[in-house]
Design a protein around this motif. Structure first.
Motif, mmCIF file in Angstrom:
data_model
loop_
_atom_site.group_PDB
_atom_site.id
_atom_site.type_symbol
_atom_site.label_atom_id
_atom_site.label_comp_id
_atom_site.label_asym_id
_atom_site.label_seq_id
_atom_site.Cartn_x
_atom_site.Cartn_y
_atom_site.Cartn_z
ATOM 1 N N TRP A 40 0.827 -1.210 0.000
ATOM 2 C CA TRP A 40 0.000 0.000 0.000
ATOM 3 C C TRP A 40 0.863 1.263 0.000
ATOM 4 O O TRP A 40 0.579 2.225 -0.736
ATOM 5 N N THR A 45 -2.600 -1.116 -5.205
ATOM 6 C CA THR A 45 -4.027 -1.127 -4.855
ATOM 7 C C THR A 45 -4.666 -2.498 -5.005
ATOM 8 O O THR A 45 -5.552 -2.854 -4.234
ATOM 9 N N VAL A 70 -4.905 -0.687 6.713
ATOM 10 C CA VAL A 70 -5.000 -0.026 5.413
ATOM 11 C C VAL A 70 -6.461 0.318 5.159
ATOM 12 O O VAL A 70 -7.337 -0.535 5.329
ATOM 13 N N LEU A 75 -8.013 0.146 -1.490
ATOM 14 C CA LEU A 75 -7.693 -1.138 -2.095
ATOM 15 C C LEU A 75 -8.733 -1.561 -3.118
ATOM 16 O O LEU A 75 -9.916 -1.242 -2.994
#
Length: 328
Positions: A40, A45, A70, A75
């Motif tokens: 990350w 992603t 995260v 993501l």
């Protein structure tokens, strides 16, 4: 990290993805957390998983790390359904099984949607229309944003995509196909990749480093301690790529790497990343060090002459009907 569109869709993904095949089995929570955070922070992603990785453990681990480590919004989570641990039936792509599997994945992932949901493999016992209708239901419900397939051969991919495109605007077009693709495995170039290019489907290569062999660590045909080849579970996965033909390709990759002052991993990964139709190779690093080496390929572009040499040494044999017979 640069982003690419996934096929002919508006979804953009990092041009390297993080694979989680070993999570929940060989990779524990602390190591998974370090891998995800490193990925990350480098701008990655796309995180790829499946409901059968670690018997669900991979999804569970990823779910535990979302938001706490995260942000979910940062993501692109891709998961798969359709594989079953049944000796009598390896795949079940029926509507009932797929939708039940999706609900279970969402619970393990601790999220109310996945960005990309893929049918893990073709199921010859279920009508393809039924399988594809499950994708429609999943997207229509908001639980899935984009849909794709995995391990479909050329005619299966073309048939599925054509069915989806038969009602423009009414059916969700396939965004992706996930297939093994590397200098040691170029079989997708025969039919799958041409179909994907024509239909606007992005290719997500799995095992882009030839199951680890293209890193050069197996050059004597022996598996070093700690490698996949030394793992009781994964040794059969690596063994097919330790033959003489593979050795010649690894030698060529090593020579190219020496000339560019990079590692064989860099050369092999850059080659597959920049092939036509590829959206994002999926890197299944076991350690942060391995992942860091893969992420450092971002600024590398292989010279054309090296690409040609690697193409030549690794070229698969495609004859009839691929060969142009009009001139014979």
């Amino acid at each position: 990290m640069d982003l690419r569109h996934l096929g002919r869709t508006g979804l953009r993904v990092s041009r390297l993805g993080l694979g989680t095949l070993t999570w929940g089995r060989d990779t524990g929570e602390q190591d998974a957390a370090e891998l995800l955070k490193t990925f990350w922070e480098a701008g990655g992603t796309l995180v790829d998983t499946a409901d059968v990785y670690g018997d669900g453990g991979a999804e569970y681990l990823l779910g535990r790390l979302l938001d706490g480590l995260v942000p979910r919004r940062d993501l692109v989570i891709a998961t798969k359904a359709g594989s079953v641990p049944d000796p009598d039936r390896r795949f079940d792509a029926s509507r009932g099984h797929l939708l039940s599997a999706l609900d279970a994945s969402l619970e393990r992932l601790n999220t109310d949607y996945v960005d990309l949901w893929q049918v893990h493999a073709f199921d010859p016992e279920t009508p393809m229309e039924e399988t594809l209708q499950a994708l429609e239901i999943a997207v229509g419900s908001g639980r899935v944003r984009y849909a794709g397939v995995s391990n479909f051969c050329g005619w299966q991919l073309a048939k599925a995509a054509t069915w989806q495109l038969a009602a423009p605007g009414a059916r969700t077009r396939l965004a992706s196909t996930q297939m093994e693709y590397s200098l040691l495995q170029r079989g997708v170039e025969r039919e799958v990749l041409p179909a994907a290019l024509d239909l606007g489907i992005g290719l997500l290569p799995s095992s882009p480093l030839g199951r680890g062999v293209l890193t050069g660590k197996y050059r004597r045909g022996e598996a070093p301690a700690g490698s996949r080849g030394a793992s009781e579970q994964l040794a059969p996965f690596v063994e097919p790529y330790l033959d003489e033909a593979a050795g010649r390709i690894v030698d060529a990759v090593t020579i190219a790497a020496d000339g560019l002052a990079v590692t064989p991993l860099h050369v092999a990964l850059a080659w597959v990343r920049d092939r036509p139709g590829v959206a994002a190779p999926l890197v299944g690093a076991r350690t942060v060090h391995q992942l860091g080496e893969a992420l450092s390929v971002e600024d590398l572009s292989l010279p054309e002459e090296i690409c040609r040499a690697l193409d030549d040494v690794s070229a698969p044999v495609h004859r009839y009907p691929d060969q142009d017979w009009s001139s014979l």
